[in-house]
Design a protein around this motif. Structure first.
Motif, PDB file in Angstrom:
ATOM      1  N   GLU A  16       0.816  -1.204   0.000  1.00  0.00           N
ATOM      2  CA  GLU A  16       0.000   0.000   0.000  1.00  0.00           C
ATOM      3  C   GLU A  16       0.859   1.267   0.000  1.00  0.00           C
ATOM      4  OE1 GLU A  16      -3.270   0.422  -0.469  1.00  0.00           O
ATOM      5  OE2 GLU A  16      -3.182  -1.724  -0.899  1.00  0.00           O
ATOM      6  N   SER A  20       0.586   4.028  -2.817  1.00  0.00           N
ATOM      7  CA  SER A  20       0.308   5.413  -2.438  1.00  0.00           C
ATOM      8  C   SER A  20       1.391   6.356  -2.939  1.00  0.00           C
ATOM      9  CB  SER A  20       0.184   5.513  -0.918  1.00  0.00           C
ATOM     10  OG  SER A  20      -0.027   6.842  -0.515  1.00  0.00           O
ATOM     11  N   THR A  23       1.123   6.668  -6.727  1.00  0.00           N
ATOM     12  CA  THR A  23      -0.055   7.445  -7.105  1.00  0.00           C
ATOM     13  C   THR A  23       0.207   8.934  -6.964  1.00  0.00           C
ATOM     14  OG1 THR A  23      -1.478   5.661  -6.322  1.00  0.00           O
ATOM     15  CG2 THR A  23      -2.516   7.784  -6.689  1.00  0.00           C
ATOM     16  N   LEU A  64      -2.349   0.112  -9.893  1.00  0.00           N
ATOM     17  CA  LEU A  64      -3.033   1.324  -9.460  1.00  0.00           C
ATOM     18  C   LEU A  64      -4.353   1.511 -10.209  1.00  0.00           C
ATOM     19  CD1 LEU A  64      -3.154   4.162  -8.140  1.00  0.00           C
ATOM     20  CD2 LEU A  64      -1.695   4.970  -9.996  1.00  0.00           C
ATOM     21  N   GLU A  67      -7.327  -1.586  -9.345  1.00  0.00           N
ATOM     22  CA  GLU A  67      -8.149  -1.631  -8.131  1.00  0.00           C
ATOM     23  C   GLU A  67      -9.438  -0.812  -8.255  1.00  0.00           C
ATOM     24  OE1 GLU A  67      -7.869  -0.748  -3.344  1.00  0.00           O
ATOM     25  OE2 GLU A  67      -6.048  -1.082  -4.493  1.00  0.00           O
ATOM     26  N   PRO A  68      -9.370   0.504  -8.566  1.00  0.00           N
ATOM     27  CA  PRO A  68     -10.634   1.247  -8.659  1.00  0.00           C
ATOM     28  C   PRO A  68     -11.513   0.795  -9.816  1.00  0.00           C
ATOM     29  CG  PRO A  68      -8.761   2.634  -9.288  1.00  0.00           C
ATOM     30  CD  PRO A  68      -8.201   1.379  -8.701  1.00  0.00           C
ATOM     31  N   GLU A 103     -12.933   8.479  -3.620  1.00  0.00           N
ATOM     32  CA  GLU A 103     -11.998   7.699  -2.802  1.00  0.00           C
ATOM     33  C   GLU A 103     -10.665   7.467  -3.507  1.00  0.00           C
ATOM     34  OE1 GLU A 103     -14.220   4.193  -2.086  1.00  0.00           O
ATOM     35  OE2 GLU A 103     -15.677   5.191  -0.765  1.00  0.00           O
ATOM     36  N   ASN A 104     -10.661   7.570  -4.834  1.00  0.00           N
ATOM     37  CA  ASN A 104      -9.455   7.315  -5.627  1.00  0.00           C
ATOM     38  C   ASN A 104      -9.114   8.538  -6.478  1.00  0.00           C
ATOM     39  OD1 ASN A 104      -8.935   4.142  -5.337  1.00  0.00           O
ATOM     40  ND2 ASN A 104     -11.143   4.487  -5.462  1.00  0.00           N
ATOM     41  N   ASP A 106      -6.589  10.728  -6.630  1.00  0.00           N
ATOM     42  CA  ASP A 106      -5.286  10.821  -7.287  1.00  0.00           C
ATOM     43  C   ASP A 106      -5.171   9.844  -8.451  1.00  0.00           C
ATOM     44  OD1 ASP A 106      -4.223  12.929  -5.900  1.00  0.00           O
ATOM     45  OD2 ASP A 106      -3.084  11.720  -4.482  1.00  0.00           O
ATOM     46  N   ALA A 107      -5.717   8.637  -8.281  1.00  0.00           N
ATOM     47  CA  ALA A 107      -5.712   7.673  -9.378  1.00  0.00           C
ATOM     48  C   ALA A 107      -6.541   8.207 -10.548  1.00  0.00           C
ATOM     49  CB  ALA A 107      -6.260   6.328  -8.909  1.00  0.00           C
TER      50      ALA A 107
END
Length: 212
Positions: A16, A20, A23, A64, A67-68, A103-104, A106-107
């Motif tokens: 993680e 992070s 990202t 990265l 996941e989303p 929630e994501n 920056d991604a």
């Protein structure tokens, strides 16, 4: 067993931190400019650790994105199968998609820069496939709403773009003009206005139930 669980937890924490760190760098500097050295320094690990978990900078970028978008794909399929009114399903679909976006953030910023910006040498991710599946899901729920008498007969593509357009604007405001953010409740209110425009008169149709 406890030792194994502790080791797994530590591995998850390292992973993680790497995600992070990557990202943040991809979002602030761009994919091409961010280096493996900077990523591992930010995560507080060494290069071999990154290579162990992700194989390369390309691998960490794909993780990265995965996941989303994996959450998003699962959300779409879940919403299509839900036993609820079409209006409720569309509202929940859009609100949950908005939640994943926030929630994501920056991604999402990285994705926008890759999709709309100049080529940066990032590995290919078929962003259009996810967008098209979202369109198909909205169209399907709208179609079912019309079939079940919940929605009046409207031009399906027009109705789809009205729903998706409201969501996309809310997301882009969140990304580019956060001080003007609608917030989740604001998104809900806007969607309510859009969907009320196609809902049948309940006095004449009675309570709507989805056909199974």
């Amino acid at each position: 067993m406890a030792k194994r669980e502790r080791k797994d937890a530590e591995a998850g924490e390292v992973r993680e931190r790497l995600l992070s760190g990557a990202t943040g760098l991809f979002a602030s500097k761009g994919y091409a400019a961010a280096t493996v050295r900077e990523i591992v320094e930010r995560a507080g690990v060494t290069k071999p650790v990154l290579y162990y978990y992700f194989g390369s900078k390309e691998g960490i970028y794909l993780a990265l994105m995965r996941e989303p978008f994996g959450k998003f794909a699962a959300l779409v399929e879940e919403t299509v199968l839900e036993a609820a009114s079409a209006k409720d399903r569309l509202s929940r679909l859009c609100l949950r998609a908005y939640d994943i976006f926030v929630e994501n953030m920056d991604a999402a910023r990285v994705m926008y820069s890759i999709y709309y910006g100049p080529p940066q040498g990032a590995p290919f991710v078929d962003f259009d496939a996810y967008h098209h599946r979202f369109q198909e899901a909205v169209l399907q729920v709208l179609r079912e709403g019309i079939r079940d008498g919940e929605f009046r007969r409207v031009n399906l593509p027009d109705a789809m773009w009205a729903v998706i357009g409201a969501l996309n604007v809310a997301m882009e405001v969140e990304l580019c003009h956060p001080r003007q953010s609608l917030g989740r409740d604001g998104v809900r209110r806007v969607l309510e206005l859009v969907l009320e425009g196609i809902v049948m008169n309940r006095k004449s149709t009675g309570k709507i139930r989805r056909k199974r």
